[in-house]
Scaffold this motif. Structure first.
Motif, PDB file in Angstrom:
ATOM      1  N   LYS A   1       0.852  -1.192   0.000  1.00  0.00           N
ATOM      2  CA  LYS A   1       0.000   0.000   0.000  1.00  0.00           C
ATOM      3  C   LYS A   1       0.887   1.240   0.000  1.00  0.00           C
ATOM      4  O   LYS A   1       1.782   1.373   0.831  1.00  0.00           O
ATOM      5  CB  LYS A   1      -0.904   0.032   1.242  1.00  0.00           C
ATOM      6  N   ARG A   2       0.633   2.136  -0.942  1.00  0.00           N
ATOM      7  CA  ARG A   2       1.409   3.375  -1.050  1.00  0.00           C
ATOM      8  C   ARG A   2       1.136   4.253   0.171  1.00  0.00           C
ATOM      9  O   ARG A   2      -0.016   4.401   0.584  1.00  0.00           O
ATOM     10  CB  ARG A   2       1.024   4.107  -2.328  1.00  0.00           C
ATOM     11  N   PRO A   3       2.175   4.883   0.740  1.00  0.00           N
ATOM     12  CA  PRO A   3       1.958   5.805   1.858  1.00  0.00           C
ATOM     13  C   PRO A   3       1.035   6.957   1.438  1.00  0.00           C
ATOM     14  O   PRO A   3       1.054   7.403   0.287  1.00  0.00           O
ATOM     15  CB  PRO A   3       3.363   6.323   2.171  1.00  0.00           C
ATOM     16  N   GLU A   4       0.237   7.421   2.359  1.00  0.00           N
ATOM     17  CA  GLU A   4      -0.735   8.485   2.088  1.00  0.00           C
ATOM     18  C   GLU A   4      -0.054   9.832   1.873  1.00  0.00           C
ATOM     19  O   GLU A   4       0.926  10.153   2.536  1.00  0.00           O
ATOM     20  CB  GLU A   4      -1.718   8.613   3.258  1.00  0.00           C
ATOM     21  N   TYR A  16      11.319  -0.160  -2.276  1.00  0.00           N
ATOM     22  CA  TYR A  16      12.444  -1.093  -2.378  1.00  0.00           C
ATOM     23  C   TYR A  16      12.371  -2.350  -1.518  1.00  0.00           C
ATOM     24  O   TYR A  16      12.996  -3.345  -1.854  1.00  0.00           O
ATOM     25  CB  TYR A  16      13.754  -0.374  -2.053  1.00  0.00           C
ATOM     26  N   LEU A  17      11.680  -2.321  -0.406  1.00  0.00           N
ATOM     27  CA  LEU A  17      11.705  -3.468   0.505  1.00  0.00           C
ATOM     28  C   LEU A  17      10.477  -4.349   0.282  1.00  0.00           C
ATOM     29  O   LEU A  17       9.342  -3.909   0.438  1.00  0.00           O
ATOM     30  CB  LEU A  17      11.759  -2.994   1.957  1.00  0.00           C
ATOM     31  N   ARG A  18      10.723  -5.585  -0.105  1.00  0.00           N
ATOM     32  CA  ARG A  18       9.639  -6.531  -0.370  1.00  0.00           C
ATOM     33  C   ARG A  18       9.911  -7.837   0.374  1.00  0.00           C
ATOM     34  O   ARG A  18      11.058  -8.258   0.539  1.00  0.00           O
ATOM     35  CB  ARG A  18       9.543  -6.847  -1.870  1.00  0.00           C
ATOM     36  N   ASP A  19       8.833  -8.491   0.778  1.00  0.00           N
ATOM     37  CA  ASP A  19       8.940  -9.814   1.382  1.00  0.00           C
ATOM     38  C   ASP A  19       9.128 -10.850   0.281  1.00  0.00           C
ATOM     39  O   ASP A  19       8.766 -10.623  -0.878  1.00  0.00           O
ATOM     40  CB  ASP A  19       7.673 -10.149   2.176  1.00  0.00           C
ATOM     41  N   ASN A  20       9.681 -11.977   0.641  1.00  0.00           N
ATOM     42  CA  ASN A  20       9.822 -13.109  -0.274  1.00  0.00           C
ATOM     43  C   ASN A  20       9.092 -14.289   0.368  1.00  0.00           C
ATOM     44  O   ASN A  20       9.709 -15.163   0.966  1.00  0.00           O
ATOM     45  CB  ASN A  20      11.302 -13.420  -0.505  1.00  0.00           C
TER      46      ASN A  20
END
Length: 90
Positions: A25-28, A42-46
């Motif tokens: 979700k994009r920050p408001e 840039y930071l994603r879970d795998n």
């Protein structure tokens, strides 16, 4: 791998473009703190197991799809249009 498009039926994965996870979700607001934007971009879970992904049917109906795929087996449990999901959340 084959993806069953809700509009076109079962198609080879080569007809689609993969975008990434469908869950972030994009920050408001335009003035979101830099750290929040960095994390969003840039930071994603795998994850292991079922994962919601965005796919674009580039060589077909050009619809954006949300595909629930198991990352261990590559089996697809559901495919729905991103538009229908957005409308359900509103």
């Amino acid at each position: 791998m084959r993806i069953t498009c809700p509009h076109c039926g079962a198609r080879d994965v080569q007809e689609f473009n993969y975008l990434g996870a469908a869950d972030p979700k994009r920050p408001e607001g335009m003035a979101a703190p830099e750290a929040q934007m960095f994390e969003y971009v840039y930071l994603r879970d795998n994850p292991r197991g079922d994962h919601n992904e965005l796919w674009y049917h580039a060589a077909g109906c050009r619809a954006w799809l949300i595909v629930t795929r198991n990352t261990l087996t590559h089996s697809i449990s559901s495919v729905r249009t991103a538009k229908s999901t957005r409308g359900a959340a509103a």
